[in-house]
Design a protein around this motif. Structure first.
Motif, PDB file in Angstrom:
ATOM      1  N   TYR A  12       5.578  -1.801   4.989  1.00  0.00           N
ATOM      2  CA  TYR A  12       5.379  -1.359   3.452  1.00  0.00           C
ATOM      3  C   TYR A  12       3.935  -1.184   3.018  1.00  0.00           C
ATOM      4  O   TYR A  12       3.607  -0.064   2.483  1.00  0.00           O
ATOM      5  CB  TYR A  12       6.059  -2.485   2.643  1.00  0.00           C
ATOM      6  N   ALA A  13       3.074  -1.793   3.696  1.00  0.00           N
ATOM      7  CA  ALA A  13       1.723  -1.728   3.504  1.00  0.00           C
ATOM      8  C   ALA A  13       1.255  -0.385   3.984  1.00  0.00           C
ATOM      9  O   ALA A  13       0.488   0.374   3.492  1.00  0.00           O
ATOM     10  CB  ALA A  13       0.802  -2.659   4.101  1.00  0.00           C
ATOM     11  N   LEU A  14       1.698  -0.177   5.164  1.00  0.00           N
ATOM     12  CA  LEU A  14       1.143   1.263   5.880  1.00  0.00           C
ATOM     13  C   LEU A  14       1.895   2.399   5.171  1.00  0.00           C
ATOM     14  O   LEU A  14       1.399   3.485   4.866  1.00  0.00           O
ATOM     15  CB  LEU A  14       1.651   1.102   7.323  1.00  0.00           C
ATOM     16  N   TYR A  15       3.194   2.143   4.619  1.00  0.00           N
ATOM     17  CA  TYR A  15       3.847   3.230   3.867  1.00  0.00           C
ATOM     18  C   TYR A  15       3.041   3.384   2.674  1.00  0.00           C
ATOM     19  O   TYR A  15       2.843   4.691   2.334  1.00  0.00           O
ATOM     20  CB  TYR A  15       5.072   2.952   3.715  1.00  0.00           C
ATOM     21  N   ALA A  16       2.554   2.386   1.832  1.00  0.00           N
ATOM     22  CA  ALA A  16       2.012   2.654   0.730  1.00  0.00           C
ATOM     23  C   ALA A  16       0.611   3.257   0.887  1.00  0.00           C
ATOM     24  O   ALA A  16       0.161   4.318   0.287  1.00  0.00           O
ATOM     25  CB  ALA A  16       1.574   1.299  -0.073  1.00  0.00           C
ATOM     26  N   LEU A  17       0.116   3.116   2.144  1.00  0.00           N
ATOM     27  CA  LEU A  17      -1.356   3.572   2.327  1.00  0.00           C
ATOM     28  C   LEU A  17      -1.159   5.077   2.765  1.00  0.00           C
ATOM     29  O   LEU A  17      -2.149   5.931   2.705  1.00  0.00           O
ATOM     30  CB  LEU A  17      -2.086   2.801   3.560  1.00  0.00           C
ATOM     31  N   LEU A  18       0.055   5.457   3.250  1.00  0.00           N
ATOM     32  CA  LEU A  18       0.076   6.858   3.528  1.00  0.00           C
ATOM     33  C   LEU A  18       0.103   7.918   2.353  1.00  0.00           C
ATOM     34  O   LEU A  18      -0.321   8.870   2.335  1.00  0.00           O
ATOM     35  CB  LEU A  18       1.541   7.114   4.249  1.00  0.00           C
ATOM     36  N   ASN A  19       0.289   7.289   1.229  1.00  0.00           N
ATOM     37  CA  ASN A  19       0.633   7.895  -0.034  1.00  0.00           C
ATOM     38  C   ASN A  19      -0.737   7.691  -0.914  1.00  0.00           C
ATOM     39  O   ASN A  19      -1.043   8.416  -1.706  1.00  0.00           O
ATOM     40  CB  ASN A  19       1.859   7.490  -1.087  1.00  0.00           C
ATOM     41  N   ASP A  20      -1.511   6.620  -0.733  1.00  0.00           N
ATOM     42  CA  ASP A  20      -2.403   6.231  -1.371  1.00  0.00           C
ATOM     43  C   ASP A  20      -3.721   6.059  -0.448  1.00  0.00           C
ATOM     44  O   ASP A  20      -3.766   5.156   0.430  1.00  0.00           O
ATOM     45  CB  ASP A  20      -2.321   5.019  -2.192  1.00  0.00           C
ATOM     46  N   GLU A  30       1.068  -5.905  -5.575  1.00  0.00           N
ATOM     47  CA  GLU A  30       2.042  -5.687  -6.613  1.00  0.00           C
ATOM     48  C   GLU A  30       3.317  -4.526  -6.161  1.00  0.00           C
ATOM     49  O   GLU A  30       4.449  -4.879  -6.379  1.00  0.00           O
ATOM     50  CB  GLU A  30       1.559  -5.077  -7.761  1.00  0.00           C
ATOM     51  N   ARG A  31       2.938  -3.534  -5.416  1.00  0.00           N
ATOM     52  CA  ARG A  31       3.857  -2.648  -5.082  1.00  0.00           C
ATOM     53  C   ARG A  31       4.991  -3.081  -3.975  1.00  0.00           C
ATOM     54  O   ARG A  31       5.915  -2.861  -4.080  1.00  0.00           O
ATOM     55  CB  ARG A  31       2.816  -1.365  -4.461  1.00  0.00           C
ATOM     56  N   ILE A  32       4.242  -3.828  -3.335  1.00  0.00           N
ATOM     57  CA  ILE A  32       5.150  -4.444  -2.082  1.00  0.00           C
ATOM     58  C   ILE A  32       5.813  -5.310  -2.717  1.00  0.00           C
ATOM     59  O   ILE A  32       7.268  -5.549  -2.409  1.00  0.00           O
ATOM     60  CB  ILE A  32       4.136  -5.185  -1.044  1.00  0.00           C
ATOM     61  N   ALA A  33       5.649  -6.365  -3.550  1.00  0.00           N
ATOM     62  CA  ALA A  33       6.429  -7.297  -4.334  1.00  0.00           C
ATOM     63  C   ALA A  33       7.652  -6.519  -4.918  1.00  0.00           C
ATOM     64  O   ALA A  33       8.689  -7.147  -4.886  1.00  0.00           O
ATOM     65  CB  ALA A  33       5.774  -8.298  -5.023  1.00  0.00           C
ATOM     66  N   ALA A  34       7.241  -5.449  -5.516  1.00  0.00           N
ATOM     67  CA  ALA A  34       8.213  -4.760  -6.380  1.00  0.00           C
ATOM     68  C   ALA A  34       9.297  -4.027  -5.422  1.00  0.00           C
ATOM     69  O   ALA A  34      10.535  -4.067  -5.612  1.00  0.00           O
ATOM     70  CB  ALA A  34       7.549  -3.661  -7.119  1.00  0.00           C
ATOM     71  N   TRP A  35       8.819  -3.709  -4.273  1.00  0.00           N
ATOM     72  CA  TRP A  35       9.879  -3.005  -3.158  1.00  0.00           C
ATOM     73  C   TRP A  35      10.681  -4.141  -2.849  1.00  0.00           C
ATOM     74  O   TRP A  35      12.082  -4.090  -2.625  1.00  0.00           O
ATOM     75  CB  TRP A  35       9.102  -2.531  -2.033  1.00  0.00           C
ATOM     76  N   LEU A  56      -0.809 -10.988   2.692  1.00  0.00           N
ATOM     77  CA  LEU A  56      -1.459  -9.729   3.067  1.00  0.00           C
ATOM     78  C   LEU A  56      -2.953 -10.062   3.534  1.00  0.00           C
ATOM     79  O   LEU A  56      -3.429  -9.854   4.306  1.00  0.00           O
ATOM     80  CB  LEU A  56      -1.577  -8.620   1.866  1.00  0.00           C
ATOM     81  N   GLN A  57      -3.489 -10.900   2.575  1.00  0.00           N
ATOM     82  CA  GLN A  57      -4.904 -11.402   2.771  1.00  0.00           C
ATOM     83  C   GLN A  57      -5.075 -12.148   4.209  1.00  0.00           C
ATOM     84  O   GLN A  57      -6.054 -12.064   4.813  1.00  0.00           O
ATOM     85  CB  GLN A  57      -5.439 -12.042   1.593  1.00  0.00           C
ATOM     86  N   GLN A  58      -4.166 -12.962   4.239  1.00  0.00           N
ATOM     87  CA  GLN A  58      -4.403 -14.047   5.401  1.00  0.00           C
ATOM     88  C   GLN A  58      -3.778 -13.638   6.810  1.00  0.00           C
ATOM     89  O   GLN A  58      -4.391 -13.960   7.822  1.00  0.00           O
ATOM     90  CB  GLN A  58      -3.659 -15.538   5.189  1.00  0.00           C
ATOM     91  N   SER A  59      -2.895 -12.875   6.824  1.00  0.00           N
ATOM     92  CA  SER A  59      -2.282 -12.352   7.959  1.00  0.00           C
ATOM     93  C   SER A  59      -2.017 -10.967   8.300  1.00  0.00           C
ATOM     94  O   SER A  59      -2.728 -10.391   9.112  1.00  0.00           O
ATOM     95  CB  SER A  59      -0.724 -12.866   8.122  1.00  0.00           C
ATOM     96  N   HIS A  60      -1.378 -10.095   7.197  1.00  0.00           N
ATOM     97  CA  HIS A  60      -1.055  -8.751   7.610  1.00  0.00           C
ATOM     98  C   HIS A  60      -2.141  -7.846   7.660  1.00  0.00           C
ATOM     99  O   HIS A  60      -2.283  -6.968   8.592  1.00  0.00           O
ATOM    100  CB  HIS A  60      -0.023  -8.314   6.746  1.00  0.00           C
ATOM    101  N   LEU A  61      -3.127  -7.883   6.454  1.00  0.00           N
ATOM    102  CA  LEU A  61      -4.284  -6.836   6.663  1.00  0.00           C
ATOM    103  C   LEU A  61      -5.255  -7.205   7.755  1.00  0.00           C
ATOM    104  O   LEU A  61      -5.716  -6.134   8.454  1.00  0.00           O
ATOM    105  CB  LEU A  61      -4.877  -6.847   5.249  1.00  0.00           C
ATOM    106  N   SER A 161       7.930   7.988  -3.395  1.00  0.00           N
ATOM    107  CA  SER A 161       7.176   7.018  -3.938  1.00  0.00           C
ATOM    108  C   SER A 161       7.519   5.408  -3.345  1.00  0.00           C
ATOM    109  O   SER A 161       6.857   4.724  -3.606  1.00  0.00           O
ATOM    110  CB  SER A 161       7.675   7.164  -5.488  1.00  0.00           C
ATOM    111  N   GLU A 162       8.561   5.317  -2.535  1.00  0.00           N
ATOM    112  CA  GLU A 162       9.023   4.116  -1.687  1.00  0.00           C
ATOM    113  C   GLU A 162       9.394   4.441  -0.521  1.00  0.00           C
ATOM    114  O   GLU A 162       9.729   5.423  -0.004  1.00  0.00           O
ATOM    115  CB  GLU A 162       9.923   3.364  -2.801  1.00  0.00           C
TER     116      GLU A 162
END
Length: 170
Positions: A12-20, A30-35, A56-61, A161-162
């Motif tokens: 989801y994070a990578l997908y969001a970053l493809l668009n932003d 917020e976006r990932i939590a909504a999805w 995200l902060q501790q592991s994924h990013l 968008s998603e």
């Protein structure tokens, strides 16, 4: 790569970053939590947002940063995709079980092209009726049309968008 993509939040994070091109960890959370909760960003609760933010902060990013996919500034909370993320499109595309993936499609199209070339070379009846140049023009045309459709669908995937796995649920 598959280890990175094995986690839904990282996908989801990578997908969001493809668009932003650039975002903050807060808006990404917020976006990932909504999805994840099948709601709009406005409907995300602080608990849902915080759960995703912390992960995200501790592991994924940090993991995405170690692999060179993102640049994450912990001071400002800014997340930037690297050029490598653009190469991830093929891995982020969702293909259902009843669909052919593009690699399978092009493999089949190549087999058809080889079959036509062999039939022309052997001079089989329907293929000797037209010149080999016309047949090869037909084969090249098939590949050109296929590539154009593939490009169009890939562009629509980028503009969505998603993530596909979210939109397929609804």
């Amino acid at each position: 790569m598959f280890d990175i993509l094995s986690n839904r939040r990282r996908r989801y994070a990578l997908y969001a970053l493809l668009n932003d091109d650039t975002t903050t960890i807060g808006s990404l959370a917020e976006r990932i939590a909504a999805w994840e909760n099948d709601c709009t960003v406005d409907e995300v609760t602080s608990t849902e947002r915080k759960r995703v933010y912390t992960a995200l902060q501790q592991s994924h990013l940090p993991k995405l940063e170690r692999t060179g996919l993102v640049s994450f500034d912990r001071e400002t909370g800014r997340v930037h995709p690297t050029d490598t993320v653009d190469e991830m499109d093929i891995y982020l595309e969702v293909v259902s079980e009843e669909q052919l993936s593009w690699d399978q499609y092009y493999l089949g199209l190549s087999a058809v092209a080889v079959g036509i070339v062999v039939a022309i070379w052997l001079g089989l009846p329907p293929f000797r009726a037209l010149s080999p140049l016309l047949w090869m023009t037909f084969v090249v045309g098939l590949f050109a049309v296929s590539a154009a459709i593939h490009n169009y669908r890939s562009a629509n995937l980028d503009a969505a968008s998603e993530p596909p796995e979210v939109s397929r649920r609804s």
